[in-house]
Design a protein around this motif. Structure first.
Motif, PDB file in Angstrom:
ATOM      1  N   GLY A 157       0.817  -1.203   0.000  1.00 11.07           N
ATOM      2  CA  GLY A 157       0.000   0.000   0.000  1.00 11.07           C
ATOM      3  C   GLY A 157       0.850   1.251   0.000  1.00 11.07           C
ATOM      4  N   PRO A 158       0.227   2.437  -0.092  1.00  9.60           N
ATOM      5  CA  PRO A 158       0.987   3.683  -0.190  1.00  9.60           C
ATOM      6  C   PRO A 158       1.530   4.146   1.163  1.00  9.60           C
ATOM      7  CG  PRO A 158      -1.357   4.142  -0.242  1.00  9.60           C
ATOM      8  CD  PRO A 158      -1.227   2.648  -0.230  1.00  9.60           C
ATOM      9  N   SER A 159       2.639   4.861   1.100  1.00 11.39           N
ATOM     10  CA  SER A 159       3.214   5.516   2.274  1.00 11.39           C
ATOM     11  C   SER A 159       3.721   6.884   1.841  1.00 11.39           C
ATOM     12  CB  SER A 159       4.374   4.708   2.869  1.00 11.39           C
ATOM     13  OG  SER A 159       3.902   3.579   3.583  1.00 11.39           O
ATOM     14  N   VAL A 160       3.856   7.790   2.813  1.00 14.58           N
ATOM     15  CA  VAL A 160       4.390   9.124   2.535  1.00 14.58           C
ATOM     16  C   VAL A 160       5.610   9.348   3.422  1.00 14.58           C
ATOM     17  CG1 VAL A 160       3.955  11.600   2.541  1.00 14.58           C
ATOM     18  CG2 VAL A 160       2.115  10.015   1.919  1.00 14.58           C
ATOM     19  N   PHE A 161       6.733   9.625   2.788  1.00 14.12           N
ATOM     20  CA  PHE A 161       7.967   9.947   3.489  1.00 14.12           C
ATOM     21  C   PHE A 161       8.216  11.446   3.341  1.00 14.12           C
ATOM     22  CE2 PHE A 161       8.204   5.522   2.653  1.00 14.12           C
ATOM     23  CZ  PHE A 161       9.061   4.966   3.591  1.00 14.12           C
ATOM     24  N   SER A 162       8.535  12.106   4.437  1.00 13.57           N
ATOM     25  CA  SER A 162       8.764  13.547   4.348  1.00 13.57           C
ATOM     26  C   SER A 162       9.937  13.962   5.230  1.00 13.57           C
ATOM     27  CB  SER A 162       7.509  14.324   4.741  1.00 13.57           C
ATOM     28  OG  SER A 162       7.213  14.149   6.105  1.00 13.57           O
ATOM     29  N   VAL A 163      10.577  15.045   4.799  1.00 12.02           N
ATOM     30  CA  VAL A 163      11.690  15.639   5.537  1.00 12.02           C
ATOM     31  C   VAL A 163      11.457  17.133   5.609  1.00 12.02           C
ATOM     32  CG1 VAL A 163      14.184  16.016   5.613  1.00 12.02           C
ATOM     33  CG2 VAL A 163      13.281  13.847   4.744  1.00 12.02           C
ATOM     34  N   GLY A 164      11.413  17.646   6.822  1.00 11.75           N
ATOM     35  CA  GLY A 164      11.303  19.079   7.028  1.00 11.75           C
ATOM     36  C   GLY A 164      12.654  19.649   7.427  1.00 11.75           C
TER      37      GLY A 164
END
Length: 377
Positions: free
Chosen positions: A81-88
């Protein structure tokens, strides 16, 4: 299906005020003039999935000039399934990089099971072929950690033992100890270093042997004449007793220098074609082909070992290849997972106009997806 990026959102990163691009699972051509920000887009994809840049860059370098903070997020499609990876990024904050997966804070992105692996070609990565041995050792150890996760601690164990032995040598040297006295104190660390060194040497040798057939096959398919070989050149044995004897024989020299001169911290990889170093007997284009063969061969081996094919990020890869070799490269990467290729002109990628190839046109300060295709796998 291997994990791949399905969408990339960028805000205030490098030259980008904002960018939002949709990506297919196959080949995507990222086209634009020099200086438009094509490499920055690849860097954003890498940053979002690893939490770090593939260039030496501080957070202040990454955040767009004039902005207080930046952010990059990658939507990733996986079999589960989908996942969201983020970097701030917030250079003035207490924690400069805020890593999240599906909105939840994490300490690292690297160990997350949904994270797509990345294989990167940059013109700067030619140092793997032409640069010093430390870079090749590091690259080999990173590959070892991917192919044999259980062997990842071997490098740490060796370097910790080496650090302790070197600290003792420095202390003995400062005290003016003679060789006999030094030998007595070094004895326990000699054994510890020897065992760690032998284990690391054996693991490195096995990794090199594992990738060679794939590297040779990719070199042939890319049109590089001769037999390309990645040869491991260890400075010590994979037998701990032999390493121990070698360390003991060098007590005098190590005491004089104040550090350990023998061991896998001095190993190297030789890139040879028909037995001759390609750095000495190959053209710039042939050296580039050798690096591509190495990276593509490793990608194949990683897929075999993990079941996941790394995403290819290929920056300015076509510039020194003739038309035939461009066609060979595209034939190798199309239909074999996701690949993002930057070029100054889309025509430099054979088949770029085909409906199954994605296209992103980049202009200074913005990225616009003018054609988004399924990108056949």
């Amino acid at each position: 299906m291997s994990a791949h990026l399905s969408r990339l959102r960028v805000r205030d990163l490098r030259t980008y005020v904002a960018a939002d691009v949709v990506l297919g699972p196959g080949l995507t051509v990222v086209a634009g003039p020099n200086g438009a920000g094509k490499t920055n887009l690849l860097e954003a994809a890498y940053l979002a999935c690893t939490g770090r840049s593939f260039r030496a860059a501080s957070d202040a370098d990454l955040v767009r000039r004039g902005a207080e903070a930046g952010n990059v997020a990658a939507e990733v499609a996986t079999p589960a399934g989908p996942s969201v990876f983020s970097v701030g990024l917030e250079p003035g904050g207490q924690r400069t990089r805020r890593l999240r997966v599906d909105g939840n804070p994490v300490d690292s992105l690297l160990d997350h099971p949904a994270r797509p692996r990345m294989s990167v070609f940059l013109p700067d990565r030619m140092v793997l072929v032409k640069g010093g041995p430390a870079l090749r050792r590091s690259h080999l150890d990173q590959l070892l950690a991917v192919l044999r996760p259980g062997a990842a601690p071997l490098r740490r164990s060796f370097h910790e033992a080496l650090r302790q032995r070197n600290a003792l040598l420095s202390s003995l040297r400062a005290r003016g100890a003679d060789v006999a006295a030094a030998a007595r104190e070094l004895g326990p660390w000699d054994r510890t270093v020897a065992e760690a060194a032998a284990a690391l040497t054996a693991a490195r040798a096995g990794t090199t042997q594992a990738i060679n057939p794939a590297v040779q096959a990719r070199a042939e398919e890319l049109g590089l004449s001769g037999v390309l070989e990645i040869a491991y050149r260890p400075r010590s044995s994979a037998d701990p007793d032999e390493v121990l004897a070698a360390l003991q024989e060098r007590h005098g020299g190590d005491l004089e220098r104040g550090f350990t001169h023998h061991g896998p911290h001095r190993d190297d990889l030789a890139v040879r074609r028909d037995g001759r170093l390609i750095t000495r007997f190959g053209s710039q284009g042939e050296q580039r082909m050798a690096l591509l063969a190495l990276l593509l061969g490793e990608t194949d081996v990683i897929e075999d070992a993990t079941g996941q094919r790394p995403v290819l990020l290929l920056d300015d890869v076509m510039s020194e290849l003739d038309a035939e070799r461009r066609a060979r490269l595209v034939a190798l990467i199309r239909g074999r997972g996701q690949a993002l290729v930057t070029v100054t002109e889309a025509a430099h990628v054979p088949g770029a106009e085909d409906p199954d190839v994605g296209r992103i046109d980049v202009v200074p300060g913005a990225a616009e997806s003018v054609r988004v295709a399924a990108g056949g796998d």
